[in-house]
Design a protein around this motif. Structure first.
Motif, PDB file in Angstrom:
ATOM      1  N   THR A   1     -68.790 -38.785 -76.916  1.00  0.00           N
ATOM      2  CA  THR A   1     -69.655 -38.478 -75.766  1.00  0.00           C
ATOM      3  C   THR A   1     -68.864 -38.022 -74.538  1.00  0.00           C
ATOM      4  OG1 THR A   1     -69.575 -40.784 -75.014  1.00  0.00           O
ATOM      5  CG2 THR A   1     -71.368 -40.170 -76.525  1.00  0.00           C
ATOM      6  N   ALA A   2     -67.537 -37.905 -74.680  1.00  0.00           N
ATOM      7  CA  ALA A   2     -66.648 -37.560 -73.566  1.00  0.00           C
ATOM      8  C   ALA A   2     -66.836 -38.522 -72.394  1.00  0.00           C
ATOM      9  CB  ALA A   2     -66.862 -36.107 -73.133  1.00  0.00           C
ATOM     10  N   ASN A   3     -67.028 -39.795 -72.706  1.00  0.00           N
ATOM     11  CA  ASN A   3     -67.240 -40.825 -71.707  1.00  0.00           C
ATOM     12  C   ASN A   3     -65.924 -41.563 -71.455  1.00  0.00           C
ATOM     13  OD1 ASN A   3     -67.869 -43.277 -70.366  1.00  0.00           O
ATOM     14  ND2 ASN A   3     -69.970 -43.202 -71.148  1.00  0.00           N
ATOM     15  N   ALA A   4     -65.252 -41.209 -70.374  1.00  0.00           N
ATOM     16  CA  ALA A   4     -63.947 -41.805 -70.047  1.00  0.00           C
ATOM     17  C   ALA A   4     -64.054 -43.305 -69.805  1.00  0.00           C
ATOM     18  CB  ALA A   4     -63.349 -41.111 -68.823  1.00  0.00           C
ATOM     19  N   GLY A   5     -65.187 -43.766 -69.283  1.00  0.00           N
ATOM     20  CA  GLY A   5     -65.380 -45.192 -69.032  1.00  0.00           C
ATOM     21  C   GLY A   5     -65.355 -46.005 -70.313  1.00  0.00           C
ATOM     22  N   LEU A   6     -65.997 -45.481 -71.373  1.00  0.00           N
ATOM     23  CA  LEU A   6     -65.990 -46.183 -72.652  1.00  0.00           C
ATOM     24  C   LEU A   6     -64.597 -46.215 -73.260  1.00  0.00           C
ATOM     25  CD1 LEU A   6     -69.284 -45.110 -74.494  1.00  0.00           C
ATOM     26  CD2 LEU A   6     -68.684 -47.348 -73.546  1.00  0.00           C
ATOM     27  N   LYS A   7     -63.870 -45.106 -73.141  1.00  0.00           N
ATOM     28  CA  LYS A   7     -62.498 -45.077 -73.671  1.00  0.00           C
ATOM     29  C   LYS A   7     -61.617 -46.051 -72.904  1.00  0.00           C
ATOM     30  CE  LYS A   7     -61.689 -40.555 -73.654  1.00  0.00           C
ATOM     31  NZ  LYS A   7     -61.208 -39.204 -73.993  1.00  0.00           N
ATOM     32  N   ASN A   8     -61.831 -46.129 -71.595  1.00  0.00           N
ATOM     33  CA  ASN A   8     -61.081 -47.084 -70.779  1.00  0.00           C
ATOM     34  C   ASN A   8     -61.417 -48.521 -71.187  1.00  0.00           C
ATOM     35  OD1 ASN A   8     -61.003 -48.827 -68.050  1.00  0.00           O
ATOM     36  ND2 ASN A   8     -59.452 -47.225 -67.962  1.00  0.00           N
ATOM     37  N   LEU A   9     -62.699 -48.804 -71.397  1.00  0.00           N
ATOM     38  CA  LEU A   9     -63.122 -50.127 -71.848  1.00  0.00           C
ATOM     39  C   LEU A   9     -62.528 -50.440 -73.220  1.00  0.00           C
ATOM     40  CD1 LEU A   9     -64.839 -52.651 -71.281  1.00  0.00           C
ATOM     41  CD2 LEU A   9     -66.788 -51.444 -72.339  1.00  0.00           C
ATOM     42  N   GLY A  10     -62.489 -49.418 -74.089  1.00  0.00           N
ATOM     43  CA  GLY A  10     -61.852 -49.586 -75.398  1.00  0.00           C
ATOM     44  C   GLY A  10     -60.385 -49.962 -75.252  1.00  0.00           C
ATOM     45  N   GLY A  11     -59.731 -49.412 -74.239  1.00  0.00           N
ATOM     46  CA  GLY A  11     -58.345 -49.775 -73.963  1.00  0.00           C
ATOM     47  C   GLY A  11     -58.205 -51.243 -73.594  1.00  0.00           C
ATOM     48  N   TRP A  12     -59.120 -51.738 -72.768  1.00  0.00           N
ATOM     49  CA  TRP A  12     -59.074 -53.154 -72.375  1.00  0.00           C
ATOM     50  C   TRP A  12     -59.346 -54.066 -73.562  1.00  0.00           C
ATOM     51  CZ3 TRP A  12     -56.777 -54.936 -68.273  1.00  0.00           C
ATOM     52  CH2 TRP A  12     -56.597 -54.086 -67.170  1.00  0.00           C
ATOM     53  N   PHE A  13     -60.339 -53.692 -74.392  1.00  0.00           N
ATOM     54  CA  PHE A  13     -60.585 -54.471 -75.604  1.00  0.00           C
ATOM     55  C   PHE A  13     -59.362 -54.424 -76.515  1.00  0.00           C
ATOM     56  CE2 PHE A  13     -65.029 -54.927 -74.616  1.00  0.00           C
ATOM     57  CZ  PHE A  13     -65.425 -56.023 -75.361  1.00  0.00           C
ATOM     58  N   GLY A  14     -58.691 -53.261 -76.572  1.00  0.00           N
ATOM     59  CA  GLY A  14     -57.492 -53.130 -77.390  1.00  0.00           C
ATOM     60  C   GLY A  14     -56.353 -54.020 -76.922  1.00  0.00           C
ATOM     61  N   ILE A  15     -56.242 -54.198 -75.623  1.00  0.00           N
ATOM     62  CA  ILE A  15     -55.205 -55.097 -75.092  1.00  0.00           C
ATOM     63  C   ILE A  15     -55.481 -56.533 -75.546  1.00  0.00           C
ATOM     64  CG2 ILE A  15     -54.257 -56.119 -72.977  1.00  0.00           C
ATOM     65  CD1 ILE A  15     -54.702 -53.311 -71.652  1.00  0.00           C
ATOM     66  N   VAL A  16     -56.746 -56.953 -75.438  1.00  0.00           N
ATOM     67  CA  VAL A  16     -57.116 -58.304 -75.897  1.00  0.00           C
ATOM     68  C   VAL A  16     -56.883 -58.410 -77.409  1.00  0.00           C
ATOM     69  CG1 VAL A  16     -58.992 -59.983 -76.096  1.00  0.00           C
ATOM     70  CG2 VAL A  16     -58.752 -58.603 -74.012  1.00  0.00           C
ATOM     71  N   LEU A  17     -57.266 -57.374 -78.154  1.00  0.00           N
ATOM     72  CA  LEU A  17     -57.016 -57.315 -79.597  1.00  0.00           C
ATOM     73  C   LEU A  17     -55.534 -57.492 -79.903  1.00  0.00           C
ATOM     74  CD1 LEU A  17     -57.282 -56.422 -82.609  1.00  0.00           C
ATOM     75  CD2 LEU A  17     -57.402 -54.062 -81.753  1.00  0.00           C
ATOM     76  N   GLY A  18     -54.698 -56.733 -79.194  1.00  0.00           N
ATOM     77  CA  GLY A  18     -53.250 -56.805 -79.423  1.00  0.00           C
ATOM     78  C   GLY A  18     -52.706 -58.198 -79.188  1.00  0.00           C
ATOM     79  N   PHE A  19     -53.164 -58.837 -78.106  1.00  0.00           N
ATOM     80  CA  PHE A  19     -52.679 -60.192 -77.830  1.00  0.00           C
ATOM     81  C   PHE A  19     -53.226 -61.210 -78.835  1.00  0.00           C
ATOM     82  CE2 PHE A  19     -51.312 -58.523 -73.680  1.00  0.00           C
ATOM     83  CZ  PHE A  19     -50.035 -59.062 -73.658  1.00  0.00           C
ATOM     84  N   SER A  20     -54.422 -60.973 -79.375  1.00  0.00           N
ATOM     85  CA  SER A  20     -54.939 -61.893 -80.397  1.00  0.00           C
ATOM     86  C   SER A  20     -54.139 -61.763 -81.693  1.00  0.00           C
ATOM     87  CB  SER A  20     -56.439 -61.669 -80.645  1.00  0.00           C
ATOM     88  OG  SER A  20     -56.681 -60.437 -81.285  1.00  0.00           O
ATOM     89  N   ALA A  21     -53.744 -60.532 -82.048  1.00  0.00           N
ATOM     90  CA  ALA A  21     -52.885 -60.340 -83.225  1.00  0.00           C
ATOM     91  C   ALA A  21     -51.494 -60.920 -82.972  1.00  0.00           C
ATOM     92  CB  ALA A  21     -52.790 -58.849 -83.572  1.00  0.00           C
ATOM     93  N   PHE A  22     -51.016 -60.796 -81.738  1.00  0.00           N
ATOM     94  CA  PHE A  22     -49.725 -61.362 -81.333  1.00  0.00           C
ATOM     95  C   PHE A  22     -49.743 -62.880 -81.523  1.00  0.00           C
ATOM     96  CE2 PHE A  22     -46.747 -62.680 -77.865  1.00  0.00           C
ATOM     97  CZ  PHE A  22     -45.613 -61.989 -78.288  1.00  0.00           C
ATOM     98  N   TYR A  23     -50.806 -63.516 -81.037  1.00  0.00           N
ATOM     99  CA  TYR A  23     -50.965 -64.964 -81.202  1.00  0.00           C
ATOM    100  C   TYR A  23     -50.975 -65.336 -82.689  1.00  0.00           C
ATOM    101  CZ  TYR A  23     -53.195 -69.534 -81.476  1.00  0.00           C
ATOM    102  OH  TYR A  23     -53.479 -70.833 -81.783  1.00  0.00           O
ATOM    103  N   THR A  24     -51.749 -64.602 -83.486  1.00  0.00           N
ATOM    104  CA  THR A  24     -51.900 -64.918 -84.906  1.00  0.00           C
ATOM    105  C   THR A  24     -50.571 -64.799 -85.646  1.00  0.00           C
ATOM    106  OG1 THR A  24     -54.182 -64.109 -84.789  1.00  0.00           O
ATOM    107  CG2 THR A  24     -53.232 -64.365 -86.987  1.00  0.00           C
ATOM    108  N   GLY A  25     -49.808 -63.750 -85.345  1.00  0.00           N
ATOM    109  CA  GLY A  25     -48.499 -63.578 -85.985  1.00  0.00           C
ATOM    110  C   GLY A  25     -47.519 -64.661 -85.571  1.00  0.00           C
ATOM    111  N   LEU A  26     -47.445 -64.934 -84.270  1.00  0.00           N
ATOM    112  CA  LEU A  26     -46.502 -65.950 -83.791  1.00  0.00           C
ATOM    113  C   LEU A  26     -46.926 -67.357 -84.204  1.00  0.00           C
ATOM    114  CD1 LEU A  26     -45.417 -64.677 -80.271  1.00  0.00           C
ATOM    115  CD2 LEU A  26     -44.157 -64.605 -82.420  1.00  0.00           C
TER     116      LEU A  26
END
Length: 195
Positions: free
Chosen positions: A149-174
Motif C-alpha cells: 500500500t506504500a504506507n511508510a507508517g506500517l513499514k515503520n511499525l513493522g520495524g518496531w515489531f521486528g526489534i521486539v522480535l529480534g530481542f525475543s529471539a535473542f532471549y530464547t537463544g541466550l
C-alpha cells in the motif's frame, strides 16, 4: 545373536547459534525499517555472513540431530537473509532491475505465509519460540502490507515489531545457552506439555 551398537550424540546444541544469528540480524534490519538509518554494509554484511551463512550452518547441524523443525527454520531463514542481500545488491551491481513494491510485498508475503505454518509448529515446542514466531508473522504482515500500500507508517511499525522480535529471539537463544551452562533453568523458556 548379533550385537546392537548404540551411538550417543555428544555434539553441541546448534539451536542457540541459529536463534542468535536470526536475532541480531533481525534487530539490525528492523532498526533500518523503524527509521534509525538506511541500508548499509553493516546490514548486508550481517545478512550474508551471520543471518545467512551462520543460520544455514546451524540448520545443517540441526539436521544431524534429527530436528526437522529447526533444520527447516534455520536453513530457510538463512536463505531469507541471503536472498535479502541479493535483492539489495544485484540491482546496485547492474545485474537486474530493482524490485517493485508489489514484488517486495509478494516476497514478504510468502515468507509470512511460511512463518504462519512454522508458528503452528511451535505449539509443540515452548512458549518462547511461540512468541518469536508470532512476532515474526506480525512483522512480515506489517512490512508486506506497508509495501503493498506504500504506507511508510506500517513499514515503520513493522520495524518496531521486528526489534521486539529480534530481542525475543535473542532471549530464547541466550536462555538455551545459560540453562545448559548452569545445568538448571536460569531464563525460563516456558516448556509445553506434550500429550
Amino acid at each position: 545373536m548379533p550385537q546392537t551398537i548404540v551411538i550417543k550424540d555428544q555434539t553441541a546444541n546448534p539451536g542457540p547459534l541459529g536463534l542468535l544469528c536470526f536475532a541480531l540480524t533481525t534487530i539490525l534490519l528492523s532498526m533500518h525499517n523503524a527509521g534509525f538509518f538506511g541500508i548499509d554494509s553493516a546490514i548486508l554484511g550481517m545478512a550474508i555472513f551471520y543471518g545467512g551463512i551462520g543460520q544455514m550452518i546451524a540448520g545443517i547441524m540441526e539436521w544431524r540431530k534429527n530436528n526437522t523443525f529447526a533444520t527447516v527454520a534455520f536453513v530457510s531463514y538463512g536463505c531469507f537473509w541471503l536472498s535479502f542481500a541479493a535483492i539489495v545488491l544485484l540491482p546496485k551491481l547492474g545485474l537486474i532491475d530493482k524490485p517493485t513494491d508489489v514484488g517486495i510485498a509478494s516476497w514478504l508475503g510468502v515468507w509470512g505465509l511460511m512463518s504462519v505454518v512454522m508458528f503452528i509448529g511451535t505449539f509443540r515446542l515452548n512458549r518462547a519460540l511461540q512468541i518469536v514466531f508470532f512476532l515474526l508473522v506480525i512483522t512480515f504482515a506489517l512490512l508486506c502490507i506497508g509495501d503493498l500500500t506504500a504506507n511508510a507508517g506500517l513499514k515503520n511499525l513493522g520495524g518496531w515489531f521486528g526489534i521486539v522480535l529480534g530481542f525475543s529471539a535473542f532471549y530464547t537463544g541466550l536462555a538455551q545457552v545459560l540453562n545448559e551452562v548452569y545445568g538448571r533453568v536460569v531464563w525460563p523458556l516456558g516448556p509445553v506439555v506434550k500429550k
